[in-house]
Design an enzyme around this catalytic site. Sequence first.
Site, short mmCIF file in Angstrom:
data_model
loop_
_atom_site.label_atom_id
_atom_site.label_comp_id
_atom_site.label_asym_id
_atom_site.label_seq_id
_atom_site.Cartn_x
_atom_site.Cartn_y
_atom_site.Cartn_z
CG PHE A 159 24.46 40.37 34.26
CD1 PHE A 159 25.63 40.82 34.90
CD2 PHE A 159 23.51 41.31 33.91
CE1 PHE A 159 25.80 42.18 35.17
CE2 PHE A 159 23.69 42.66 34.18
CZ PHE A 159 24.84 43.10 34.82
CD GLU A 186 20.73 35.58 28.05
OE1 GLU A 186 20.48 35.33 29.24
OE2 GLU A 186 19.98 36.25 27.32
CB CYS A 291 19.18 44.38 42.67
SG CYS A 291 19.33 43.24 44.02
P1 NAD Z 1 17.42 40.97 32.51
O1 NAD Z 1 16.03 41.34 32.88
O2 NAD Z 1 17.95 41.47 31.21
O3 NAD Z 1 17.56 39.36 32.43
C1 NAD Z 1 17.11 38.54 33.48
C2 NAD Z 1 16.71 37.18 32.90
O4 NAD Z 1 15.62 37.39 31.99
C3 NAD Z 1 17.83 36.50 32.13
O5 NAD Z 1 17.82 35.12 32.43
C4 NAD Z 1 17.47 36.76 30.68
O6 NAD Z 1 17.88 35.72 29.82
C5 NAD Z 1 15.95 36.85 30.71
N1 NAD Z 1 15.42 37.75 29.68
C6 NAD Z 1 16.00 38.89 29.22
N2 NAD Z 1 15.22 39.47 28.28
C7 NAD Z 1 14.14 38.67 28.14
C8 NAD Z 1 12.97 38.75 27.32
N3 NAD Z 1 12.77 39.74 26.46
N4 NAD Z 1 12.04 37.78 27.46
C9 NAD Z 1 12.23 36.77 28.32
N5 NAD Z 1 13.31 36.64 29.11
C10 NAD Z 1 14.26 37.59 29.03
O7 NAD Z 1 18.36 41.39 33.72
P2 NAD Z 1 19.95 41.38 33.77
O8 NAD Z 1 20.47 42.47 32.92
O9 NAD Z 1 20.46 40.00 33.59
O10 NAD Z 1 20.17 41.76 35.31
C11 NAD Z 1 20.22 43.07 35.81
C12 NAD Z 1 18.88 43.51 36.34
O11 NAD Z 1 18.44 42.61 37.35
C13 NAD Z 1 18.92 44.89 36.99
O12 NAD Z 1 17.75 45.59 36.62
C14 NAD Z 1 18.89 44.57 38.48
O13 NAD Z 1 18.37 45.59 39.29
C15 NAD Z 1 18.02 43.38 38.49
N6 NAD Z 1 18.22 42.58 39.70
C16 NAD Z 1 17.26 42.65 40.66
C17 NAD Z 1 17.41 41.94 41.83
C18 NAD Z 1 16.37 41.99 42.90
O14 NAD Z 1 16.46 41.19 43.81
N7 NAD Z 1 15.38 42.85 42.84
C19 NAD Z 1 18.57 41.17 42.05
C20 NAD Z 1 19.54 41.13 41.04
C21 NAD Z 1 19.35 41.85 39.87
#
Ligand code: NAD
Length: 509
Positions: A159, A186, A291
């Site tokens: 997100f 989403e 991140c």
């Molecule tokens: P998230 O892991 O909750 O979601 C990421 C994606 O995975 C979304 O599209 C979501 O719909 C999907 N998802 C969530 N739960 C799932 C499940 N149980 N099974 C399958 N798919 C699932 O992450 P977020 O809250 O959207 O984003 C924040 C996180 O992203 C933080 O931990 C941040 O550090 C990380 N992030 C990392 C980077 C990087 O480059 N390393 C960059 C941006 C964000």
Amino acid sequence: MNARPAEKIATAAIVGHFINGRDVADSARTQPITNPATGEITRQVALASRATVEDAIAAAADAFPSWRNTPPAKRAKILFRFKALLEENADEIVATLTNEHGKVLDDAMGELQRGIEVVDYACGIAELLKGEHTKNVGPDIDSWSEFQPLGVVAGITPFNFPAMVPMWMFPMAIACGNTFVLKPSEKDPSAPMLIAHLFKEAGLPDGVYNVVNGDKEAVDTLLEDKRVQAISFVGSTPIAEYIYTTGTRNGKRVQALGGAKNHAIVMPDADIDNTVSALMGAAYGSCGERCMAISVAVCVGDETADTIVAKLSNELQKLKVGNGTDSCNNMGPLITKAHHDKVRSYVDLGIEEGAELVVDGRPLKVAGYEAGFFLGGCLFDKVTPDMRIYREEIFGPVLCVVRADSQEHAMQLINDHEYGNGTCIFTRDGEAARYFADNIAVGMVGINVPLPVPVAMHSFGGWKRSLFGDLFAYGPDSIRFYTRRKTITQRWPKGGVRDKAQFSFPSNQ
Ligand code: NAD
């Protein structure tokens, strides 16, 4: 006259999917989208069924043979037009980002700009895909390696950068000749939908780029479908690990970028005022939902720590928190009520764990936005490595100060931490900086640069549990990730000469 993409997206009651160049509804299941500054539900997002995701994969698979054979220079022409359309529609994209994510407009513009830079890089695809050639590897034998596209590839994104992170992936994948299915977050899906429409307007053939909105059902379909050759994921570490293990078990190439706990070391000789400015932006920009945000400041020596804490605390009194649409604000709200409550609970936890809460952002109220998900900037001092507020990713406006005796001690803390995304050192000592860059176990390193996010011609990625897989995102690594090497060895025997059978292994002996 047809509505422009920006108007269509802005007025849709339900954000659907974009498959084979068309808007697709499939809204049997939906989830609300909230403006985090007001707390109001603005519209719904459709959550794709397995069948809808399979339709998107089928559209991408059908589009692949022709797109694969489209000359890279022609692909680049479409990318050039896409870049121009992104720039022309920047204000609409940025407004959409702020309304759904909450970040301030300038920050949203920075995010979009960084995404556009990847499109810039992708415009050079004809040069980037030239391959390798060697004449006369043996008598009358030439050999070359070329980089062929994989087929249908998918991206799953978080997100916090709804425009930039998808653009880390699909421009390069598509430039390399693949077709793509994106599953954005989403929580803020409208900007990626708008961008997909602009790519079509730029002349991209239908089916080359598809967007499905959804949740675990959509993600699991992408992970299981045999037609999907590779997956790029960015999100939290537990989901990154799940995507990597499931995707690779299903025979796919996977890069899964995860969470972070980025430390900045402040050396006693640092330019303190510039360090404080840098820490303010890196810790509290985008409400700490980056991140690459700095969430730990490791101060070397008590005197350094006392000065940094006093100055940060002073600056935090001036931090302007409010609706991101108001250009006087520095920081907007957190993404959802649930995330707000989670971050706030970490502040409660830090106090229980014995850290010293120097600035408490919890009482903040933003006039006129009482239902928004706001939390003021928080600052903890005397945080120790055994505390959960130190070990876990909080992903909010909470900066932890840890006190260290020496540079070695500070670096040991970083090297022992489970995450290894970004880090930075503030110092005037070139030797200390060089030693730090050489010996720190982190993928992206800053020297007096608090957010060392690589530019588009380099690649982005962390070490340890911040990345599962071998190749980083965008830049040169993305060419390797989105292509498969093929090496061809060719001989044209001289006419009239009969070859003898050779039973020894061919060599230039
Ligand atoms: P998230 O892991 O909750 O979601 C990421 C994606 O995975 C979304 O599209 C979501 O719909 C999907 N998802 C969530 N739960 C799932 C499940 N149980 N099974 C399958 N798919 C699932 O992450 P977020 O809250 O959207 O984003 C924040 C996180 O992203 C933080 O931990 C941040 O550090 C990380 N992030 C990392 C980077 C990087 O480059 N390393 C960059 C941006 C964000």
